[in-house]
Design a protein around this motif. Structure first.
Motif, short mmCIF file in Angstrom:
data_model
loop_
_atom_site.label_atom_id
_atom_site.label_comp_id
_atom_site.label_asym_id
_atom_site.label_seq_id
_atom_site.Cartn_x
_atom_site.Cartn_y
_atom_site.Cartn_z
N LYS A 1 47.91 18.58 42.33
CA LYS A 1 46.45 19.01 42.41
C LYS A 1 45.48 18.32 41.61
O LYS A 1 44.37 18.52 41.96
CB LYS A 1 46.19 20.49 42.88
N LEU A 2 46.16 18.42 40.18
CA LEU A 2 44.97 18.42 39.40
C LEU A 2 45.51 17.11 38.56
O LEU A 2 46.06 17.09 38.49
CB LEU A 2 45.18 19.44 38.00
N GLU A 3 44.65 16.49 37.79
CA GLU A 3 44.85 14.84 36.99
C GLU A 3 45.88 15.39 35.63
O GLU A 3 45.68 16.03 34.85
CB GLU A 3 43.45 14.81 36.46
N PRO A 4 46.73 14.80 35.61
CA PRO A 4 47.46 14.75 34.94
C PRO A 4 46.75 14.34 33.15
O PRO A 4 45.95 14.31 32.95
CB PRO A 4 48.59 13.81 34.96
N LEU A 5 47.91 14.43 32.23
CA LEU A 5 47.31 14.41 30.41
C LEU A 5 48.30 14.02 29.96
O LEU A 5 49.56 13.79 30.35
CB LEU A 5 47.42 15.58 30.13
N LYS A 6 48.17 12.66 29.17
CA LYS A 6 49.04 11.98 28.75
C LYS A 6 48.93 12.34 27.21
O LYS A 6 47.92 12.71 26.25
CB LYS A 6 48.97 10.28 28.98
N TYR A 7 50.39 11.96 26.24
CA TYR A 7 50.73 12.63 24.57
C TYR A 7 51.61 11.93 24.84
O TYR A 7 52.05 12.12 24.70
CB TYR A 7 50.40 13.99 24.48
N THR A 8 50.94 10.80 23.06
CA THR A 8 51.73 10.47 22.35
C THR A 8 52.14 10.86 20.95
O THR A 8 51.52 11.11 20.08
CB THR A 8 51.10 8.72 22.19
N PRO A 9 53.31 10.55 20.24
CA PRO A 9 53.71 10.98 18.52
C PRO A 9 52.90 9.99 18.28
O PRO A 9 52.96 8.71 18.69
CB PRO A 9 55.10 10.87 19.04
N SER A 10 53.30 10.19 16.55
CA SER A 10 52.46 9.24 15.68
C SER A 10 54.00 7.99 15.69
O SER A 10 52.63 7.02 15.89
CB SER A 10 52.40 9.65 14.45
N LYS A 11 54.91 7.19 16.02
CA LYS A 11 55.58 6.69 15.83
C LYS A 11 54.49 5.47 17.07
O LYS A 11 54.94 4.18 16.36
CB LYS A 11 56.81 6.27 15.89
N THR A 12 54.41 6.01 17.87
CA THR A 12 53.36 5.08 19.68
C THR A 12 52.46 4.46 19.18
O THR A 12 52.16 2.92 18.94
CB THR A 12 53.73 5.54 20.61
N ASN A 13 51.65 5.40 17.75
CA ASN A 13 50.73 5.21 17.90
C ASN A 13 50.33 3.97 16.89
O ASN A 13 49.69 2.50 16.91
CB ASN A 13 49.30 6.91 17.69
N THR A 14 51.23 4.28 15.62
CA THR A 14 51.38 3.07 14.60
C THR A 14 52.33 1.94 14.49
O THR A 14 51.82 0.95 15.08
CB THR A 14 52.14 3.66 13.70
N SER A 15 53.01 2.43 16.09
CA SER A 15 53.34 0.55 16.89
C SER A 15 52.50 0.64 17.71
O SER A 15 52.48 -1.03 17.54
CB SER A 15 54.24 0.86 18.06
N ASP A 16 51.82 0.76 18.47
CA ASP A 16 50.63 0.20 18.64
C ASP A 16 49.99 -0.72 17.90
O ASP A 16 49.31 -1.89 18.31
CB ASP A 16 49.80 0.84 19.44
N LEU A 17 48.73 -0.14 16.62
CA LEU A 17 48.13 -0.53 15.82
C LEU A 17 49.35 -2.03 15.18
O LEU A 17 48.75 -2.89 14.73
CB LEU A 17 48.42 0.16 14.83
N ARG A 18 50.29 -1.70 15.38
CA ARG A 18 51.97 -2.60 14.45
C ARG A 18 51.22 -4.36 15.17
O ARG A 18 51.15 -5.02 14.56
CB ARG A 18 52.43 -2.31 13.93
N HIS A 19 51.49 -3.75 16.59
CA HIS A 19 50.97 -5.29 17.49
C HIS A 19 49.96 -5.39 17.28
O HIS A 19 49.62 -6.48 17.37
CB HIS A 19 52.01 -4.79 19.12
N ALA A 20 48.85 -4.98 17.68
CA ALA A 20 47.36 -5.55 17.88
C ALA A 20 47.25 -6.25 16.44
O ALA A 20 46.40 -7.49 16.93
CB ALA A 20 46.74 -4.04 17.87
N PHE A 21 47.37 -5.90 15.25
CA PHE A 21 46.51 -6.24 13.87
C PHE A 21 47.41 -7.17 13.56
O PHE A 21 47.14 -8.18 12.84
CB PHE A 21 46.94 -5.45 12.91
N ARG A 22 48.48 -7.44 14.51
CA ARG A 22 48.65 -9.37 14.81
C ARG A 22 47.80 -10.36 15.25
O ARG A 22 47.72 -11.38 14.69
CB ARG A 22 50.44 -8.95 15.48
N PHE A 23 47.12 -9.22 15.64
CA PHE A 23 46.09 -10.56 16.49
C PHE A 23 44.82 -9.68 16.35
O PHE A 23 44.16 -9.61 17.12
CB PHE A 23 46.32 -10.62 17.88
#
Length: 379
Positions: free
Chosen positions: A233-255
């Motif tokens: 009945k309430l909206e969910p919330l998402k949360y990620t650990p540091s390794k996920t954030n830096t993995s995203d950055l690693r892929h994005a900074f290839r481009f």
């Protein structure tokens, strides 16, 4: 021509708003699937972006998947958002797909609301999902994961090549979700794969439990969690650990010139709030800073060097199909989506073809080449 009156009635929106959005191009007509359909590329009032309207014998509405808010400071987010119990589910690293039946055909659409031919063909082979949709007029919302798809590559032990894991079951038209208990009971009845439910906890204990879960997920190279009201009945919330954030950055900074600055900024800010909430000491902060810095600098330097060496830097994806016609259909679809792709190696493997799609990120290739040649940029 486009059944605007019927669409307006189905959505409970004035016809002139539908007509205006079509004229502006925020509602797009697609005729590369039967029946043809409209896609909402932006939200229109209460109607979410990614909503698809199928124009078959009757109008069928598949509402867009609602955006999930992200918790930055988990303890206060939980305290202010949830009322009592909190369910903690796994957030898997793939791409969001809604699966349903239109005119007795299984259809899979992406987060943006487009019918993906590759994903549809793959999920149609799942007899359990096909049976579910024949017997239930519902929408399965889930994550496609694995190494063989044209969008997001992440290997899971339980689905190394291609897997579909359901996280919500929703009503057509209204988009109302089932409760966690009802959803899991129904999925278990049909033996359909679903995301892991780690547990249902009280508000007082859920933050500590979540950080314990996240620590284990990080060790296993998995993405994160979604916190939900068990009754949905309430909206969910998402949360990620540091390794996920830096993995995203690693892929994005290839481009670096193809991903928006908000993409980079958001992930770096998450790291700051997480470090404070976890009360990291100086050594832990140094380790986090090193991790962030390496995820930004190393892939970017590699890309610049490759462009300097006259290479075209591509994002490579692997797909598994039964015929060349499937590859051509997917290539046409991606081109229509504005994705520049070239076909790499195609190998025969038993009865299948395994092909490499090389996605060109033109902004990064062109901008880096220009800077290397001229030595300056206007920014």
């Amino acid at each position: 021509m486009y059944k605007i009156k019927e669409i307006a009635e189905a959505l409970d929106i004035e016809p002139w708003r539908i007509r205006g959005a079509i004229e502006r191009g925020t509602i797009k007509f697609r005729d590369d699937f039967s029946p043809p359909y409209f896609v909402f590329t932006r939200a229109l009032g209460k109607i979410e972006a990614g909503t698809a309207i199928f124009l078959g014998e009757k109008i069928e509405v598949i509402r867009g998947f609602p955006k999930i808010k992200r918790a930055f400071f988990l303890s206060n987010a939980v305290k202010n958002h949830f009322e009592d119990k909190v369910a903690v589910e796994e957030k898997m690293n793939g791409y969001n797909v809604r699966v349903f039946s239109i005119e007795k055909k299984l259809v899979a659409i992406t987060r943006g609301g487009y019918v993906c031919p590759y994903t549809t063909n793959k999920i149609r082979k799942n007899k359990k999902i096909s049976r579910f949709l024949k017997e239930n007029n519902k929408v399965l919302c889930g994550e496609v994961v694995g190494l063989e798809n044209p969008y997001a590559i992440h290997c899971y032990e339980e689905a190394p090549k291609f897997g579909y894991f359901v996280f919500d079951i929703r009503e057509k038209g209204s988009n109302m979700p089932m409760s966690i208990k009802e959803k899991n009971s129904l999925l278990e009845e049909y033996v359909i794969e679903k995301v892991r439910l780690f547990g249902i906890y009280s508000k007082e204990e859920v933050v500590e439990k979540t950080f314990e879960i996240l620590k284990k997920l990080e060790e296993e190279n998995r993405e994160g969690v979604v916190l939900k009201d068990p009754e949905m009945k309430l909206e969910p919330l998402k949360y990620t650990p540091s390794k996920t954030n830096t993995s995203d950055l690693r892929h994005a900074f290839r481009f670096p010139f193809d991903f928006g600055r908000d993409f980079f900024f958001s992930r770096i800010i998450r790291e700051g709030f997480q470090a404070v909430e976890l009360e990291e000491d100086e050594e832990e902060l140094k380790e986090r800073a090193k991790r962030i810095g390496e995820s930004i600098l190393f892939p970017m330097v590699e890309t610049i060097r490759r462009v300097r060496n006259k290479e075209v830097v591509t994002d490579d994806y692997q797909i598994r199909v039964e015929s060349m016609e499937e590859i051509k259909t997917l290539m046409r679809y991606l081109q229509r989506q504005g994705v520049t792709c070239i076909l790499g190696d195609v190998m025969q493997e038993n009865k299948n073809l395994v092909a490499t799609l090389k996605r060109i990120r033109p902004n990064s290739n062109d901008k880096i080449k220009s800077i290397l040649e001229k030595g300056v940029t206007s920014e």
